[in-house]
Design an enzyme around this catalytic site. Structure first.
Site, mmCIF file in Angstrom:
data_model
loop_
_atom_site.group_PDB
_atom_site.id
_atom_site.type_symbol
_atom_site.label_atom_id
_atom_site.label_comp_id
_atom_site.label_asym_id
_atom_site.label_seq_id
_atom_site.Cartn_x
_atom_site.Cartn_y
_atom_site.Cartn_z
ATOM 1 N N ALA A 71 0.970 -1.109 -0.069
ATOM 2 C CA ALA A 71 0.034 0.101 0.001
ATOM 3 C C ALA A 71 1.195 1.265 -0.048
ATOM 4 O O ALA A 71 1.883 1.317 -0.883
ATOM 5 C CB ALA A 71 -0.879 -0.071 1.164
ATOM 6 N N CYS A 72 0.516 2.293 0.710
ATOM 7 C CA CYS A 72 1.239 3.484 0.945
ATOM 8 C C CYS A 72 2.719 3.265 1.172
ATOM 9 O O CYS A 72 3.360 4.536 1.065
ATOM 10 C CB CYS A 72 0.605 4.636 1.561
#
Length: 373
Positions: free
Chosen positions: A155-156
């Site tokens: 993800a981020c």
């Protein structure tokens, strides 16, 4: 141990931008139409009317003023509120590949290298447009790189996790020069009908070249002093879209197949952990906080970044100490901290230290402590 340096970075920005005012106008047009369509149920108390959004709310809540996207017409169409991204034939570079090639070109020039110098490609981002073949292998093909590549998703935090994977490969001797790219098309998984999140994301692609310090030849390099990763399971940021969706037709089209989050819980739980993570990483490498010249933080929310920087430094951060790019780019997931690094690193002098830190779904946190060579 082999010294590893970041020798080049690149950034690709899509050609289209959407301001808060434009985004709000499209969202509010849809809200008014939806409320009109449901006016009888609303009058009967069976349905709650949808609230409109406004630019002041967005900027106060996030610090975001604008964002770049791969398509703006579809997003700003109240009847659609989603980007239009046509499928391509299998022999044409995919959208993510095309973005990565552009960012990689800048990074290679910055590093003073040719694509043929690279022997390992990592694509690290939140959303892959297909399961296989890997985007990294496609990029490797179109750049003419010998060696290997793979995709990874945290993800981020994908970029910092990708940097550690590159560092580990160089230390192990399986690669000498690595291209790590983050082609983020966040608009594809964003629910533009959700008032609390319709403004959060933008699209961009970043690229980082890492190599053995002894063979690096770029004008400015950044020695990797250490990397540190952390994960802990949480449902507070989630996206349930995947190839198993067709196994249960009841879930197709449901809101959890797009980005969903409990923003208040994320803020409350992640910020303290990020501050502890950064402080602990600095302590582990015997780097005093006073020696930290720059914090290139994940660009998700201005208030989050200010709180994290304040807790780490023990005071209000100066503008140059924790630079912000989300006002122009919005949240570009894994690309955000690298955009900040790309745009705000050249003023540092030899010996200056900084930290790239990203955080997000998982929960996940990754940090990379650098020293300017």
């Amino acid at each position: 141990m082999t010294e590893v340096v970041i020798s080049g970075t690149g950034l690709y920005t899509p050609p289209y931008a959407i301001s808060n005012d434009e985004l709000v106008a499209a969202f509010n047009a849809w809200v008014r139409q939806s409320n009109d369509d449901n006016r009888q149920a609303i009058a009967a108390g069976e349905v709650e009317p949808l609230p409109e959004s406004n630019s002041e709310f967005i900027e106060k809540a996030s610090g975001i003023r604008s964002r770049y996207v791969v398509d703006r017409d579809g997003i700003l169409d109240p009847e659609r509120l989603a980007p239009r991204i046509p499928e391509r034939d299998n022999d044409t570079p995919s959208v993510q590949c095309e973005m990565a090639l552009a960012a990689a070109e800048f990074a290679l020039v910055d590093a003073g290298l040719e694509a043929s110098d690279i022997d390992f490609v990592i694509v690290a981002c939140s959303n892959m447009q297909r399961p296989y073949p890997a985007m990294a292998v496609e990029i490797q093909h179109f750049l003419g790189i010998q060696g290997f590549g793979y995709d990874m998703n945290v993800a981020c935090s994908s970029a910092t996790f990708g940097i550690q994977a590159a560092v580990n490969a160089i230390h192990a001797g399986s690669a000498k020069r690595v291209l790590m790219v983050n082609p983020e098309i966040c608009s594809g998984h964003l629910n533009f009908r959700d008032r609390d999140s319709h403004f959060i994301f933008g699209d961009a692609c970043t690229a980082v070249v890492l190599e053995e310090g002894s063979i690096a030849r770029s004008e400015r390099q950044y020695r990797v002093l250490g990397t540190q990763l952390w994960t802990q399971f949480s449902n507070n940021i989630r996206n349930n879209f995947g190839f198993l969706n067709r196994g249960d037709e009841n879930g197709i089209g449901k809101l959890d197949k797009l980005f969903v989050q409990n923003g208040r819980k994320v803020f409350k739980e992640v910020c303290p952990q990020v501050a502890r993570h950064i402080s602990g990483h600095l302590d582990a490498l015997n780097v005093p906080v006073s020696a930290l010249k720059r914090m290139w933080l994940h660009q998700a929310n201005l208030n989050m970044n200010q709180l994290v920087a304040r807790r780490v430094l023990g005071r209000e951060p100066g503008t140059s100490e924790a630079p912000v790019i989300l006002d122009e780019y919005a949240n570009t997931s894994s690309a955000g901290s690298i955009i900040a690094f790309h745009k705000y690193r050249r003023d540092l002098e030899a010996g200056d230290k900084g930290i790239i830190c990203s955080f997000g779904a998982g929960y996940s946190i990754g940090s990379v402590i650098l020293e300017t060579c």
